[in-house]
Design a protein around this motif. Structure first.
Motif, PDB file in Angstrom:
ATOM      1  N   PRO A 105       0.863  -1.167   0.169  1.00 57.14           N
ATOM      2  CA  PRO A 105      -0.025   0.089  -0.059  1.00 57.14           C
ATOM      3  C   PRO A 105       0.836   1.166  -0.059  1.00 57.14           C
ATOM      4  O   PRO A 105       0.406   2.317  -0.586  1.00 57.14           O
ATOM      5  N   GLU A 106       1.874   1.207   0.667  1.00 56.01           N
ATOM      6  CA  GLU A 106       2.793   2.460   0.588  1.00 56.01           C
ATOM      7  C   GLU A 106       3.398   2.618  -0.789  1.00 56.01           C
ATOM      8  O   GLU A 106       3.551   3.768  -1.010  1.00 56.01           O
ATOM      9  N   MET A 107       3.508   1.681  -1.454  1.00 62.02           N
ATOM     10  CA  MET A 107       4.475   1.734  -2.910  1.00 62.02           C
ATOM     11  C   MET A 107       3.026   2.511  -3.536  1.00 62.02           C
ATOM     12  O   MET A 107       3.291   3.376  -4.504  1.00 62.02           O
ATOM     13  N   ALA A 108       1.709   1.956  -3.544  1.00 57.59           N
ATOM     14  CA  ALA A 108       0.693   2.557  -4.231  1.00 57.59           C
ATOM     15  C   ALA A 108       0.523   4.082  -4.120  1.00 57.59           C
ATOM     16  O   ALA A 108       0.023   4.879  -4.547  1.00 57.59           O
ATOM     17  N   ALA A 109       0.699   4.571  -2.733  1.00 53.26           N
ATOM     18  CA  ALA A 109       0.571   5.841  -2.282  1.00 53.26           C
ATOM     19  C   ALA A 109       1.740   6.607  -2.858  1.00 53.26           C
ATOM     20  O   ALA A 109       1.458   8.043  -2.981  1.00 53.26           O
ATOM     21  N   ALA A 110       2.938   6.078  -3.107  1.00 52.98           N
ATOM     22  CA  ALA A 110       3.930   6.942  -3.485  1.00 52.98           C
ATOM     23  C   ALA A 110       3.791   7.062  -4.880  1.00 52.98           C
ATOM     24  O   ALA A 110       4.469   7.936  -5.391  1.00 52.98           O
ATOM     25  N   TYR A 111       3.278   6.031  -5.794  1.00 52.37           N
ATOM     26  CA  TYR A 111       3.343   6.017  -7.222  1.00 52.37           C
ATOM     27  C   TYR A 111       1.769   5.961  -7.781  1.00 52.37           C
ATOM     28  O   TYR A 111       1.131   5.139  -7.189  1.00 52.37           O
TER      29      TYR A 111
END
Length: 350
Positions: A324-330
């Motif tokens: 989820p943090e990858m999705a939020a970052a990109y």
């Protein structure tokens, strides 16, 4: 009074913290691994103590330090407030190692890395970048907050010797924003082609978690107030990274090189998590001279374990749920916009 046999690692269940605990225990430290959940890593020996710690709770960090520790490793410090938490512990901490970031650096014109995708407007660093490179002014935003953290901690001098590690693109298992996902998911999806902007020549200094942990271990042996780059022995291009992932998974993918930036009409095409228009490469001479640092692994050597962990974490799951943090970052369309790529490729071949 600091207990010089004891070490406290804050952020111990993150990707860097896990490796740091492992390295310090192997070097003879009695380690307490602190994290929000108080969990532990399977690689840690049984003697590692665990502690649930929310460092933003008033006095929580001071309570964790107790009467004193010889070493405090802080992976989660992000701000001036966190620097002041550490400053309040002078006399109870022998030395500290704190994670900073490549995001502090600016070029000769004051431009920070990643600030713009246009080669004419992005940061243009010397190759390689030394620790003497100018930095952002303290302020808001990730990089500027790290600069504030650095300056306040360095001002402590001999009262609390702090080594600040300016990490590049961190890689390895347990990463919450794993850049290698860009290629691993495409392999799992059976995507036979990829497009790389800037001719595939983008270089963003990587550093494996075990190399960061080695820097932590060595800095703990030689306390001082300083900043040091944290990088792998080489900085491969994004095209080289793509080929290395292919080799790790045993597959061949067609690479289409896009000269220059992603097209205006399809801005996701060719963009990867490493796609800087101009290189950011670290000089590691200071760490070698001051600590005797020698990397314990290379990007290519470490990659199979990272890929195995990524594939196991991702299989059968939506990548946005798995990371989820990858999705939020990109934005999702920036990483896996297959329809946009197909349109661009069709136009290119027409």
């Amino acid at each position: 009074m600091a207990d010089h046999a004891r070490a406290l690692v804050v952020g111990a269940t993150g990707q860097i913290g896990r490796a740091a605990v492992h390295a310090l225990v192997a070097d003879g430290w009695e380690v307490t691994a602190a994290s929000r959940g108080g969990g532990r890593d399977a690689r840690w020996p049984r003697e590692v103590r665990t502690l649930a710690l929310d460092r933003d709770e008033p006095e929580a960090l001071a309570a964790a330090v107790g009467e004193g520790v010889g070493l405090l490793v802080d992976v989660t410090a992000m701000s001036g407030e966190h620097a002041r938490q550490l400053a309040a512990l002078t006399g109870r901490v022998g030395s500290a190692v704190v994670l900073s970031s490549a995001a502090v650096y600016v070029d000769a014109r004051g431009r920070a890395f990643g600030a713009h995708s246009d080669p004419g407007l992005c940061a243009d660093y010397p190759v390689p970048v030394t620790e003497r490179q100018p930095t952002l002014e303290p302020g808001e935003g990730y990089g500027a907050q790290k600069v504030l953290l650095e300056r306040e901690l360095l001002a402590l001098g001999k009262r609390l010797p702090v080594t600040l590690l300016r990490a590049g693109a961190v890689h390895g298992p347990h990463c919450r924003t794993p850049r290698e996902l860009y290629f691993v998911k495409r392999w799992l999806d059976g995507r036979p082609v990829r497009v790389l902007a800037h001719g595939g020549e983008s270089r963003f200094q990587p550093v494996h978690v075990d190399n960061v942990a080695e820097l932590v271990r060595l800095a703990a042996r030689r306390p001082a107030s300083r900043v040091l780059n944290a990088g792998d022995p080489t900085a491969p291009t994004v095209a080289e990274i793509a080929r290395a992932v292919d080799a790790a998974v045993g597959w061949e993918c067609e690479t289409v090189l896009l000269e220059g930036a992603p097209p205006t009409a399809e801005p996701s095409v060719g963009r990867t998590p490493w796609s800087l228009p101009k290189p950011l490469v670290f000089d590691m001479a200071a760490a070698e001279a001051e600590l005797g640092y020698r990397p314990v692994t290379t990007y290519e050597e470490s990659l199979p374990r990272t890929v195995e962990w990524l594939a196991a974490t991702l299989r059968g799951r939506d990548w946005r749920v798995a990371f989820p943090e990858m999705a939020a970052a990109y934005e999702p369309t920036e990483l896996f916009a297959y329809d946009a790529e197909d349109r661009w490729l069709a136009g290119r071949r027409a």
